[in-house]
Design a protein around this motif. Structure first.
Motif, PDB file in Angstrom:
ATOM      1  N   MET A 132      -5.860   0.463   0.932  1.00 47.92           N
ATOM      2  CA  MET A 132      -7.153   1.379   0.457  1.00 47.92           C
ATOM      3  C   MET A 132      -7.015   2.757   0.475  1.00 47.92           C
ATOM      4  SD  MET A 132      -9.928  -1.118   2.400  1.00 47.92           S
ATOM      5  CE  MET A 132     -10.548  -2.780   2.137  1.00 47.92           C
ATOM      6  N   LYS A 133      -6.155   3.176   1.355  1.00 47.34           N
ATOM      7  CA  LYS A 133      -6.185   4.780   1.661  1.00 47.34           C
ATOM      8  C   LYS A 133      -5.317   5.148   0.589  1.00 47.34           C
ATOM      9  CE  LYS A 133      -7.708   5.909   5.711  1.00 47.34           C
ATOM     10  NZ  LYS A 133      -8.559   7.455   5.928  1.00 47.34           N
ATOM     11  N   LEU A 134      -4.071   4.429   0.042  1.00 42.21           N
ATOM     12  CA  LEU A 134      -3.358   4.829  -1.091  1.00 42.21           C
ATOM     13  C   LEU A 134      -4.329   4.868  -2.376  1.00 42.21           C
ATOM     14  CD1 LEU A 134      -0.074   2.572  -0.319  1.00 42.21           C
ATOM     15  CD2 LEU A 134      -0.290   5.279  -0.259  1.00 42.21           C
ATOM     16  N   ILE A 135      -5.087   3.829  -2.393  1.00 41.76           N
ATOM     17  CA  ILE A 135      -5.993   3.965  -3.797  1.00 41.76           C
ATOM     18  C   ILE A 135      -7.052   5.189  -3.584  1.00 41.76           C
ATOM     19  CG2 ILE A 135      -7.926   2.806  -4.877  1.00 41.76           C
ATOM     20  CD1 ILE A 135      -6.641   0.005  -3.850  1.00 41.76           C
ATOM     21  N   LEU A 136      -7.464   5.401  -2.362  1.00 37.84           N
ATOM     22  CA  LEU A 136      -8.380   6.415  -2.171  1.00 37.84           C
ATOM     23  C   LEU A 136      -7.733   7.742  -2.550  1.00 37.84           C
ATOM     24  CD1 LEU A 136     -11.358   7.000  -1.212  1.00 37.84           C
ATOM     25  CD2 LEU A 136     -10.455   7.331   1.019  1.00 37.84           C
ATOM     26  N   GLU A 137      -6.361   7.937  -1.990  1.00 43.20           N
ATOM     27  CA  GLU A 137      -5.629   9.132  -2.494  1.00 43.20           C
ATOM     28  C   GLU A 137      -5.120   9.219  -3.816  1.00 43.20           C
ATOM     29  OE1 GLU A 137      -2.570   8.972   0.666  1.00 43.20           O
ATOM     30  OE2 GLU A 137      -3.851   8.932   2.229  1.00 43.20           O
ATOM     31  N   ASP A 138      -5.289   8.160  -4.641  1.00 47.48           N
ATOM     32  CA  ASP A 138      -4.822   8.209  -6.180  1.00 47.48           C
ATOM     33  C   ASP A 138      -5.895   9.086  -7.117  1.00 47.48           C
ATOM     34  OD1 ASP A 138      -3.850   7.799  -8.491  1.00 47.48           O
ATOM     35  OD2 ASP A 138      -3.334   5.673  -8.117  1.00 47.48           O
ATOM     36  N   LYS A 139      -5.653  10.074  -7.501  1.00 44.31           N
ATOM     37  CA  LYS A 139      -6.717  10.757  -8.210  1.00 44.31           C
ATOM     38  C   LYS A 139      -6.711  10.640  -9.613  1.00 44.31           C
ATOM     39  CE  LYS A 139      -6.705  13.771  -4.586  1.00 44.31           C
ATOM     40  NZ  LYS A 139      -7.776  13.650  -3.367  1.00 44.31           N
ATOM     41  N   ARG A 140      -5.774   9.644 -10.080  1.00 43.16           N
ATOM     42  CA  ARG A 140      -5.744   9.340 -11.516  1.00 43.16           C
ATOM     43  C   ARG A 140      -6.927   8.420 -11.971  1.00 43.16           C
ATOM     44  NH1 ARG A 140      -0.230   6.573 -11.816  1.00 43.16           N
ATOM     45  NH2 ARG A 140      -1.024   5.510 -10.307  1.00 43.16           N
ATOM     46  N   GLY A 141      -7.609   7.761 -11.074  1.00 44.14           N
ATOM     47  CA  GLY A 141      -9.016   6.772 -11.607  1.00 44.14           C
ATOM     48  C   GLY A 141      -8.404   5.461 -11.833  1.00 44.14           C
ATOM     49  N   TYR A 142      -7.164   5.414 -11.707  1.00 44.15           N
ATOM     50  CA  TYR A 142      -6.530   3.799 -11.980  1.00 44.15           C
ATOM     51  C   TYR A 142      -5.364   3.843 -11.030  1.00 44.15           C
ATOM     52  CZ  TYR A 142      -2.839   5.727 -14.789  1.00 44.15           C
ATOM     53  OH  TYR A 142      -1.724   6.818 -15.284  1.00 44.15           O
ATOM     54  N   THR A 143      -4.796   2.542 -11.096  1.00 44.08           N
ATOM     55  CA  THR A 143      -3.492   2.423 -10.115  1.00 44.08           C
ATOM     56  C   THR A 143      -2.656   1.199 -10.651  1.00 44.08           C
ATOM     57  OG1 THR A 143      -2.597   2.209  -7.849  1.00 44.08           O
ATOM     58  CG2 THR A 143      -4.471   0.876  -8.271  1.00 44.08           C
ATOM     59  N   SER A 144      -1.561   1.035 -10.273  1.00 43.64           N
ATOM     60  CA  SER A 144      -0.829  -0.012 -10.523  1.00 43.64           C
ATOM     61  C   SER A 144      -0.021  -0.578  -9.630  1.00 43.64           C
ATOM     62  CB  SER A 144       0.281   0.343 -11.782  1.00 43.64           C
ATOM     63  OG  SER A 144       1.182   1.253 -11.224  1.00 43.64           O
ATOM     64  N   ALA A 145       0.494  -1.958  -9.869  1.00 45.09           N
ATOM     65  CA  ALA A 145       1.325  -2.427  -8.640  1.00 45.09           C
ATOM     66  C   ALA A 145       2.663  -1.849  -8.442  1.00 45.09           C
ATOM     67  CB  ALA A 145       1.704  -4.017  -9.234  1.00 45.09           C
ATOM     68  N   LYS A 146       3.309  -1.075  -9.353  1.00 48.71           N
ATOM     69  CA  LYS A 146       4.498  -0.341  -9.259  1.00 48.71           C
ATOM     70  C   LYS A 146       4.085   1.193  -8.544  1.00 48.71           C
ATOM     71  CE  LYS A 146       7.804   2.179 -12.170  1.00 48.71           C
ATOM     72  NZ  LYS A 146       8.406   2.720 -13.481  1.00 48.71           N
ATOM     73  N   TYR A 147       3.065   1.480  -8.639  1.00 47.83           N
ATOM     74  CA  TYR A 147       2.857   2.672  -7.939  1.00 47.83           C
ATOM     75  C   TYR A 147       2.506   2.201  -6.591  1.00 47.83           C
ATOM     76  CZ  TYR A 147      -0.235   6.279  -6.182  1.00 47.83           C
ATOM     77  OH  TYR A 147      -0.496   7.318  -5.228  1.00 47.83           O
ATOM     78  N   LEU A 148       1.990   1.288  -6.253  1.00 52.59           N
ATOM     79  CA  LEU A 148       1.388   0.941  -4.915  1.00 52.59           C
ATOM     80  C   LEU A 148       2.535   0.458  -4.211  1.00 52.59           C
ATOM     81  CD1 LEU A 148      -2.119  -0.831  -5.300  1.00 52.59           C
ATOM     82  CD2 LEU A 148      -1.518   1.244  -4.330  1.00 52.59           C
ATOM     83  N   SER A 149       3.581  -0.183  -4.841  1.00 50.49           N
ATOM     84  CA  SER A 149       4.915  -0.689  -4.111  1.00 50.49           C
ATOM     85  C   SER A 149       5.635   0.463  -4.026  1.00 50.49           C
ATOM     86  CB  SER A 149       5.469  -1.669  -5.273  1.00 50.49           C
ATOM     87  OG  SER A 149       6.718  -2.204  -4.538  1.00 50.49           O
ATOM     88  N   GLU A 150       5.913   1.447  -4.816  1.00 53.90           N
ATOM     89  CA  GLU A 150       6.810   2.554  -4.389  1.00 53.90           C
ATOM     90  C   GLU A 150       6.105   3.211  -3.360  1.00 53.90           C
ATOM     91  OE1 GLU A 150       6.581   4.610  -8.188  1.00 53.90           O
ATOM     92  OE2 GLU A 150       8.227   3.673  -9.176  1.00 53.90           O
TER      93      GLU A 150
END
Length: 649
Positions: free
Chosen positions: A546-564
């Protein structure tokens, strides 16, 4: 045919010593004086007269059925020293119509008018019993003083100059230590014996023969060339290896009777008598393991031998929580790695009908769980043990004192009843003397019952006294357990010996989660649950996502980004491992699927809403803490590698 019988026992009084040849001379002279020739001789050299299972004597009795008509012996003591059996023998000669002449005692079976025969044979028996009593008394005195010279076991020898000094034989001591290490590593008696034989290690009797040859002695004793289960068991049972000298372990109730084991409390024990080969902690652990394996029908490790890894270090303490059977260790080679895991034996052999779940747990996961359990609980254990020493031992002593007092009161009560019974018996006999037999029979039965009860209570009291003596040993075990605990925490390693010393049992539930029970009653001192810990860990991972999503400024995310991002925080790199958390985020309506493969998951909740969800999972978490700080503080960058509770709230 005329026969002569001669016998000599090595324990005969030397002042009355008469050799075999002298006995023959006396018999021959007597025969010559009466115009008789001795046709056949029967002799037993070095055999006690108290026993009648003698080769020469038995052959003579067998030949009485054939050619032997008359038997000549010097005196009754040569015939035997057992009063009842000698008298029966005389009757047997008369019944068979055979002639027996006892020269020095003026006995002739054809003239049985001598009324002093029973007295003579009784004196002969008293002689051997008195001799036996003197020998037993002399040996008993030396046993109490610890000065009785006995042959030391395998691994020791007596000093050639001073026989009272017991020394360690280094080569043999190494083999003794090997046996103990193999047993602790999970091997049983048979496997250890086979291993010792296959390695060409000499048996105790082979080493004894080798030492005798070096000393210029020749022995006729049989030498075993193959190790047996009994040899291994004898080494593991013998507390001589911890420096304890134990005498009066066996004793005879009658002359030439069978040796019987003497209770430990009646033996003569001398602690720290000689240098030990095995330390007391190791010996104590081996005794616990033997008892545990007998109780649980443990059949030994199927692992490799000393110097290599044992594949099932948890073999003796791992159980299925549902059916109670052992977990079977299994090793399988996959395309990428060698997999080691444990599975319920009932499920594995009989199927779901007898145990519904496999209760499977990976060995690496189990090892990690136990290590984390010990690490997290280290301080609690130290504090709990110190409190246990101060509080529970005093309570235990108080309980023992109360039990002892109750038993003593019961004993006094029974003895009082016994006195009343005697008084009442005398009174009844004085009133109705005509029923004396009936009264005696009735009261005798009641008295016997009371005496049995008193004896039973006295044995219980004796057991309680022994318990108080053993209490300090438990404290020593606690101290040793703490030493092992400190080593495990410092080295982050855990071997079979550590597990056997600390862990009583591990019950694995249907989800593959272990419930660990420590020895010495330590587990209740720890307020810790591995399942709760796994839930806390899992919830922390969810909050990090949740924190990683909260810190993502792009408004979207992906499995690759979260995995990295997860990988950078120290977790195992795997895109698939993040997918369950993304699915949870979608269930919580934090993310939504899109049709754009470059922007697969849209962030639909606001920062405030996500922050509220984080507080639901981790109420005490500081709001300003980042994903990296959270991972470092709460998870120590350690990947559990298992999911137990990812169900959310």
């Amino acid at each position: 045919m005329n026969a002569g019988y001669v016998r000599l026992s090595r324990d005969d009084d030397k002042r009355n010593y008469v050799s075999i040849e002298n006995q023959k001379l006396i018999i021959n002279q007597y025969a010559a004086d009466h115009g008789v020739v001795i046709d056949q001789w029967y002799e037993d050299d070095g055999v006690s007269g108290y026993i009648f299972d003698r080769p020469g004597f038995q052959q003579m009795m067998a030949d009485l059925e054939q050619d032997v008509d008359t038997v000549y012996v010097k005196d009754f003591s040569r015939l035997g020293r057992h009063n009842a059996k000698v008298l029966l023998l005389l009757d047997e000669f008369q019944e068979r119509g055979k002639h027996l002449i006892v020269i020095d005692d003026n006995y002739d079976s054809m003239d049985s008018s001598d009324d002093t025969i029973g007295i003579k044979t009784w004196f002969n028996e008293r002689y051997v019993k008195d001799t036996s009593k003197k020998i037993k008394r002399a040996i008993g005195a030396r046993q109490k003083e610890g000065t009785l010279m006995t042959k030391p076991p395998f691994g020791y020898c007596r000093d050639t100059k001073d026989k009272s000094i017991i020394k360690i034989v280094p080569k043999e001591a190494g083999f003794v230590k090997m046996v103990y290490e193999l047993y602790i590593s999970g091997s049983g008696y048979r496997k250890i014996a086979n291993y010792m034989t296959s390695q060409g290690i000499p048996t105790p009797s082979m080493m004894q023969r080798e030492r005798e040859i070096e000393e210029g002695r020749i022995s006729q004793k049989r030498v075993a060339t193959i190790w047996s289960d009994g040899m291994v068991k004898e080494l593991l049972d013998n507390d001589f290896y911890i420096g304890t000298f134990r005498l009066k372990k066996r004793a005879r109730n009658t002359v030439h009777g069978k040796d019987k084991r003497v209770p430990k409390e009646e033996q003569c024990i001398f602690e720290d008598h000689h240098p030990p080969i095995i330390d007391k902690a190791t010996f104590s652990l081996v005794q616990e393991l033997k008892e545990k394996r007998n109780r649980t029908n443990y059949r030994g490790s199927k692992g490799q031998w000393i110097g290599s890894e044992i594949p099932n270090p948890f073999g003796s303490c791992l159980f299925c929580k549902d059916c109670g059977s052992r977990l079977t260790p299994i090793k399988r080679q996959t395309s990428s790695r060698e997999r080691k895991y444990y599975i319920c034996t009932t499920y594995n052999t009989k199927g779901k009908r007898y145990c519904k779940k496999a209760h499977l747990i990976e060995e690496d996961d189990l090892m990690e769980d136990v290590l984390n359990y010990i690490k997290i609980c280290g301080e609690a254990l130290c504090e709990g043990i110190s409190m246990y020493d101060m509080r529970d031992f005093e309570a235990e002593k108080k309980t023992l004192a109360e039990k002892r007092l109750e038993i003593e009161e019961e004993i006094q009560s029974r003895k009082k009843q016994l006195k009343i019974l005697f008084t009442q018996k005398i009174k009844d006999l004085s009133i109705t003397s005509e029923n004396e037999d009936l009264i005696n029979e009735t009261y005798d039965s009641m008295q016997k019952d009371l005496l049995v009860q008193i004896h039973s209570l006295e044995m219980q009291e004796k057991g309680l006294n022994e318990t108080t003596v053993e209490t300090p040993d438990i404290k020593d075990k606690f101290k040793n357990a703490l030493d092992v605990l400190d080593k495990i925490i410092a080295d982050r390693t855990l071997d079979r010996r550590d597990i056997e010393l600390l862990v009583e049992r591990i019950d694995v539930d249907k989800e593959g989660m272990p419930e660990i029970t420590l020895k010495y009653g330590l587990s209740p001192l720890i307020n810790y649950s591995l399942a709760d810990e796994m839930n806390r860990w899992e919830n922390t991972v969810i909050v990090i996502v949740m924190k990683l999503i909260l810190e993502d400024k792009r408004g979207y995310t992906s499995a690759k980004y979260l995995s990295e991002q997860i990988t950078e925080l120290g977790f195992k790199k795997a895109k698939q491992s993040i997918l369950p958390y993304i699915n949870l985020m979608k269930e919580l309506r934090i993310l939504e699927d899109t049709d754009n493969p470059l922007k697969p998951y849209k962030i639909v909740k606001s920062k405030e809403e996500i922050a509220l969800l984080i507080q639901r999972y981790q109420p005490d978490l500081p709001v300003q803490m980042t994903a990296g700080q959270l991972s470092e503080k709460y998870l120590h960058c350690t990947n559990k590698g298992r999911r137990y509770a990812a169900d959310g709230l």
